[in-house]
Scaffold this motif. Structure first.
Motif, PDB file in Angstrom:
ATOM      1  N   TYR A  14      -6.352 -11.832  -7.995  1.00  0.00           N
ATOM      2  CA  TYR A  14      -6.549 -10.441  -8.433  1.00  0.00           C
ATOM      3  C   TYR A  14      -5.261  -9.803  -8.933  1.00  0.00           C
ATOM      4  O   TYR A  14      -4.249  -9.821  -8.227  1.00  0.00           O
TER       5      TYR A  14
ATOM      6  N   TYR B 136     -10.096 -17.024 -12.031  1.00  0.00           N
ATOM      7  CA  TYR B 136      -9.930 -18.279 -11.309  1.00  0.00           C
ATOM      8  C   TYR B 136      -8.603 -18.929 -11.670  1.00  0.00           C
ATOM      9  O   TYR B 136      -8.260 -19.041 -12.848  1.00  0.00           O
TER      10      TYR B 136
ATOM     11  N   GLU C 193      -9.799 -10.118 -12.234  1.00  0.00           N
ATOM     12  CA  GLU C 193     -10.252 -11.133 -11.273  1.00  0.00           C
ATOM     13  C   GLU C 193     -10.376 -12.419 -12.075  1.00  0.00           C
ATOM     14  O   GLU C 193     -11.116 -12.445 -13.052  1.00  0.00           O
TER      15      GLU C 193
ATOM     16  N   ASP D 249      -8.770 -23.710   0.959  1.00  0.00           N
ATOM     17  CA  ASP D 249      -9.497 -22.489   0.634  1.00  0.00           C
ATOM     18  C   ASP D 249      -8.958 -21.396   1.546  1.00  0.00           C
ATOM     19  O   ASP D 249      -9.407 -21.232   2.669  1.00  0.00           O
ATOM     20  N   THR D 250      -7.954 -20.695   1.058  1.00  0.00           N
ATOM     21  CA  THR D 250      -7.327 -19.647   1.876  1.00  0.00           C
ATOM     22  C   THR D 250      -8.040 -18.313   1.635  1.00  0.00           C
ATOM     23  O   THR D 250      -8.738 -18.156   0.643  1.00  0.00           O
ATOM     24  N   PRO D 251      -7.869 -17.356   2.541  1.00  0.00           N
ATOM     25  CA  PRO D 251      -8.535 -16.057   2.366  1.00  0.00           C
ATOM     26  C   PRO D 251      -8.086 -15.324   1.101  1.00  0.00           C
ATOM     27  O   PRO D 251      -6.963 -15.507   0.627  1.00  0.00           O
ATOM     28  N   VAL D 252      -8.980 -14.503   0.588  1.00  0.00           N
ATOM     29  CA  VAL D 252      -8.648 -13.647  -0.561  1.00  0.00           C
ATOM     30  C   VAL D 252      -7.762 -12.490  -0.099  1.00  0.00           C
ATOM     31  O   VAL D 252      -6.894 -12.033  -0.832  1.00  0.00           O
ATOM     32  N   ILE D 253      -7.975 -12.043   1.144  1.00  0.00           N
ATOM     33  CA  ILE D 253      -7.194 -10.925   1.690  1.00  0.00           C
ATOM     34  C   ILE D 253      -6.119 -11.463   2.629  1.00  0.00           C
ATOM     35  O   ILE D 253      -6.388 -12.348   3.452  1.00  0.00           O
ATOM     36  N   GLU D 254      -4.904 -10.930   2.494  1.00  0.00           N
ATOM     37  CA  GLU D 254      -3.825 -11.300   3.396  1.00  0.00           C
ATOM     38  C   GLU D 254      -3.116 -10.017   3.845  1.00  0.00           C
ATOM     39  O   GLU D 254      -3.257  -8.966   3.214  1.00  0.00           O
ATOM     40  N   LEU D 255      -2.357 -10.121   4.905  1.00  0.00           N
ATOM     41  CA  LEU D 255      -1.479  -9.017   5.291  1.00  0.00           C
ATOM     42  C   LEU D 255      -0.476  -8.773   4.173  1.00  0.00           C
ATOM     43  O   LEU D 255       0.148  -9.704   3.688  1.00  0.00           O
TER      44      LEU D 255
ATOM     45  N   LEU E 113      -4.937  -8.153  -1.798  1.00  0.00           N
ATOM     46  CA  LEU E 113      -5.657  -9.295  -2.339  1.00  0.00           C
ATOM     47  C   LEU E 113      -4.644 -10.241  -2.969  1.00  0.00           C
ATOM     48  O   LEU E 113      -3.696  -9.810  -3.626  1.00  0.00           O
ATOM     49  N   ARG E 114      -4.866 -11.537  -2.804  1.00  0.00           N
ATOM     50  CA  ARG E 114      -3.915 -12.511  -3.343  1.00  0.00           C
ATOM     51  C   ARG E 114      -3.844 -12.381  -4.867  1.00  0.00           C
ATOM     52  O   ARG E 114      -4.866 -12.146  -5.523  1.00  0.00           O
TER      53      ARG E 114
ATOM     54  N   TYR F  36      -3.713  -5.388  -5.712  1.00  0.00           N
ATOM     55  CA  TYR F  36      -4.751  -4.593  -5.059  1.00  0.00           C
ATOM     56  C   TYR F  36      -4.352  -4.479  -3.585  1.00  0.00           C
ATOM     57  O   TYR F  36      -4.471  -5.455  -2.841  1.00  0.00           O
TER      58      TYR F  36
ATOM     59  N   LEU G  88      -3.289  -4.251   3.812  1.00  0.00           N
ATOM     60  CA  LEU G  88      -3.838  -5.490   3.263  1.00  0.00           C
ATOM     61  C   LEU G  88      -3.601  -5.602   1.759  1.00  0.00           C
ATOM     62  O   LEU G  88      -3.455  -4.592   1.075  1.00  0.00           O
TER      63      LEU G  88
ATOM     64  N   LYS H  95     -10.460 -17.411  -6.838  1.00  0.00           N
ATOM     65  CA  LYS H  95     -10.218 -16.195  -7.593  1.00  0.00           C
ATOM     66  C   LYS H  95      -8.958 -15.496  -7.100  1.00  0.00           C
ATOM     67  O   LYS H  95      -8.705 -15.452  -5.901  1.00  0.00           O
TER      68      LYS H  95
END
Lengths: 441, 441
Positions: A109, A123, A121, A43-49, A77-78, A66, A75, A107
């Protein structure tokens, strides 16, 4: 007070409870199957650098991202679960056991142009097997058995996992000395199902492929017959290109092993037109179609890649994976009435207390829950009719009424809301369950 | 090729597989308990129109929001699950059955200053019961029984659900003619556990509360004794303020009913210092503490509100709800070694084939999966030692070896990886499960 209109963004799925129940059931079936095959959760973050997420991306993808600043930080969104996986494996290489088998359901994006059935958005439900340095070809044959198990679990019979190998196409282009145009050619022949043969020929001519090569390409993608017959014809083509020869031999091996993994003959086949994306996959590729609903496009796709995380590490990490786009799949199946969101409550039993003292109704509810039955108590002070209306609207299978008479005789009244049948049963959770057994799993 | 460093943003939790397994188990226990009580699932988008999401927000919250433009559209990431619920209920009012009982478990985003144990992306696990126009007080007593069930499921015994009623505090301030300062006073007394009594008195003096009023406030929040004794003392205070009187009577009723809902005396108590936020809650409020780990702060909080969706609709929608901040809870429990991420694989059995023909190993794996056992097959061509090392590293409880000898005698070799014990068993899934039964649930 001024009211704000309670809108939801277009392209973002937001379901009613009955639809959500069904959606979650499908998601659970997918997740449980992944676990059955021993895939580990992630479960990785939705937001990444942005720098990390877009180390590779470009073109179409980048436009849809995004992307924004928070303070000084850039930033994003994946937009899929593969890039976060690459980052994760590179980052945690020393702490993982290889082959690393992971699933991730989450999810992602993409700011696509909104249109019906397209989501911004959605899955993705992914599995991948990542090797450290190498990964045996047999893994390419196991994944179709996971896909097969899932679509059977979801209630489908008539589906086909279509399989190809990118080396065959690449080798063919090399042998035709069209290697530098292979990306363009692949993009064009990928559309043959959509636009037809004539349009493909036209487009190939337009980019300068010779008539002779076009003929060879067309006769290649028109190879007909069973999976084994296709492979035989490929072998008989006598194309003296090493990539091509390896591709055919890999495809042959994968097809042989898919049978071993128990996927029935009618649920898979070789399809030489499948290319899947343009530069990512390097070997086996898969697409899955529900044959009665071809308009859905591929409902589960993926393939083999040489090097998962080359943008982050020097380690060579080959892998093979597939992904199900659940949001779109659900939307389409629902729209076509193939699935029906009939269940409107998670409660299997609702208890209606018709007495002041709630002690016995609560005790019964607690016992029922301990025995695995989802049970709610109607707690608000309404007329009996209103309480039944609530149970009826939510299609709760069973209603238990406990009033003075019942308390005095140590019984309950159980009503089967579907048949209308009423039973008097002892005030005891086990007896209640016995009385409902046929309906409640 | 230049490599990008595979970093994860600080304040964003990304777990190793063993930690993720444990995290998911906790999440599942929470979700299953919510379902056991008949709460309906909901899954709203992570992104909303800023106009919609921030219809109410202001102050601290607004500063922390992840807000950005995509094209012309002003978007924000949700910072809790309550505002999306408000929007959802206002939007779908006509399609919902009330009382509307819903749960939602999902990630929310707050760009707080990063510090150890603080997360910018974290899971909230919410339940709410929403009434249409009215909602009986009995619902306020049911939620503590849900909280109780969850923390028992999570393996805790020594926890206390602390309960108060905002009307008591509000009524007290009204009676002291400090109503216009009540928000400030609440904020100050909310900190008494952290900063102590003297600092509270000092801060109250600073904002101009009279000594007389301070004395009354302090003696009020210092009311001691059991829950019933506290309520009795409140009744004996003879404060002739209607809000206060209603508050005490609601609290008394809720405490009586919590007992009815089967929450043991040691797991709840009246705590008159609890205020929970400043302007949202209007009646019952809850906080939950793990008594041996008070430093965690409240691990499950919530309360009663008059009007869920007043920013979107004229419908009056009172409700009561609680929320568990799972990401922080997991982080802290893990850090303090209260939970241990010992399980490193979801597979219960790994099959090692030592033969060319995988037919029998695959058949056995398929049968085991059908019987509910998560089973993986080691598919790569390595030495037996390397295969066992993989199973050992992942702590897979059982390994099955199938080689020539086994195939010829229609048997398998089952190794218990914890004890090292080996058994020869018939090549049959049911027999294998019998041989492992004690360890596998």
């Amino acid at each position: 007070m001024n009211k704000t209109e309670p809108r939801t963004l277009s392209g973002f799925m937001e379901l009613l409870p009955n639809e959500q129940i069904l959606f979650n059931q499908m998601k659970e079936k997918i997740e449980n199957t992944y676990k059955k095959f021993g895939f580990l959760p992630l479960d990785t973050p939705v937001i990444e650098l942005s720098e990390v997420l877009l180390a590779k991306a470009g073109g179409e993808t980048e436009k849809q991202i995004y992307r924004f600043n928070k303070g000084e930080t850039d930033l994003s969104l994946r937009f899929d679960l593969t890039v976060p996986l690459s980052k994760y494996v590179a980052k945690n290489y020393g702490n993982l056991s290889f082959p690393f088998r992971r699933y991730q359901i989450g999810k992602v994006y993409r700011g696509e142009r909104t249109q019906k059935g397209r989501f911004r958005e959605f899955y993705q439900c992914d599995i991948d097997v990542i090797g450290d340095g190498e990964l045996d070809l047999i893994n390419d044959a196991e994944l179709p058995s996971v896909i097969y198990t899932i679509f059977k679990e979801l209630g489908f019979d008539d589906f086909t996992i279509r399989i190809n190998n990118r080396k065959i196409l690449n080798g063919l282009f090399e042998s035709l000395e069209q290697k530098e145009k292979s990306v363009e050619i692949l993009r064009i022949i990928d559309k043959i199902e959509k636009i037809g043969k004539e349009a493909v020929i036209e487009e190939l001519t337009k980019i300068g492929v010779s008539n002779n090569s076009i003929n060879k390409i067309i006769s290649f993608i028109e190879i007909k017959g069973s999976s084994d017959e296709k492979i035989e014809q490929l072998e008989n083509l006598q194309i003296e290109n090493e990539t091509f020869i390896i591709g055919v031999s890999e495809l042959k091996e994968v097809i042989k092993n898919i049978r071993l993994f128990g996927v029935p003959e009618e649920n898979f086949k070789v399809d030489l037109t499948i290319a899947r994306g343009l530069d990512y996959y390097t070997g086996t590729v898969y697409e899955t179609f529900l044959n009665e609903y071809r308009e859905l496009g591929s409902v589960c796709s993926g393939g083999r890649y040489e090097n998962l995380a080359e943008y982050y590490t020097n380690k060579k990490l080959p892998g093979v994976g597939v992904s199900i786009g659940l949001t779109r799949l659900f939307y389409k199946l629902n729209e076509l009435n193939i699935i029906k969101a009939e269940q409107k409550s998670v409660s299997e039993i609702m208890i209606i207390p018709m007495i002041e003292n709630l002690e016995e109704p609560i005790k019964l509810a607690t016992e029922l829950r301990k025995l695995g039955i989802n049970t709610e108590i109607y707690l608000n002070n309404k007329k009996l009719k209103a309480k039944f209306k609530y149970a009826d609207k939510l299609k709760i299978p069973y209603v238990i009424v406990i009033g003075e008479d019942e308390i005095n005789s140590n019984t309950i009244k159980l009503k089967d809301m579907e048949t209308g049948e009423e039973k008097i049963l002892p005030l005891n959770a086990n007896e209640v369950i016995k009385g409902t057994r046929p309906l409640i799993k």
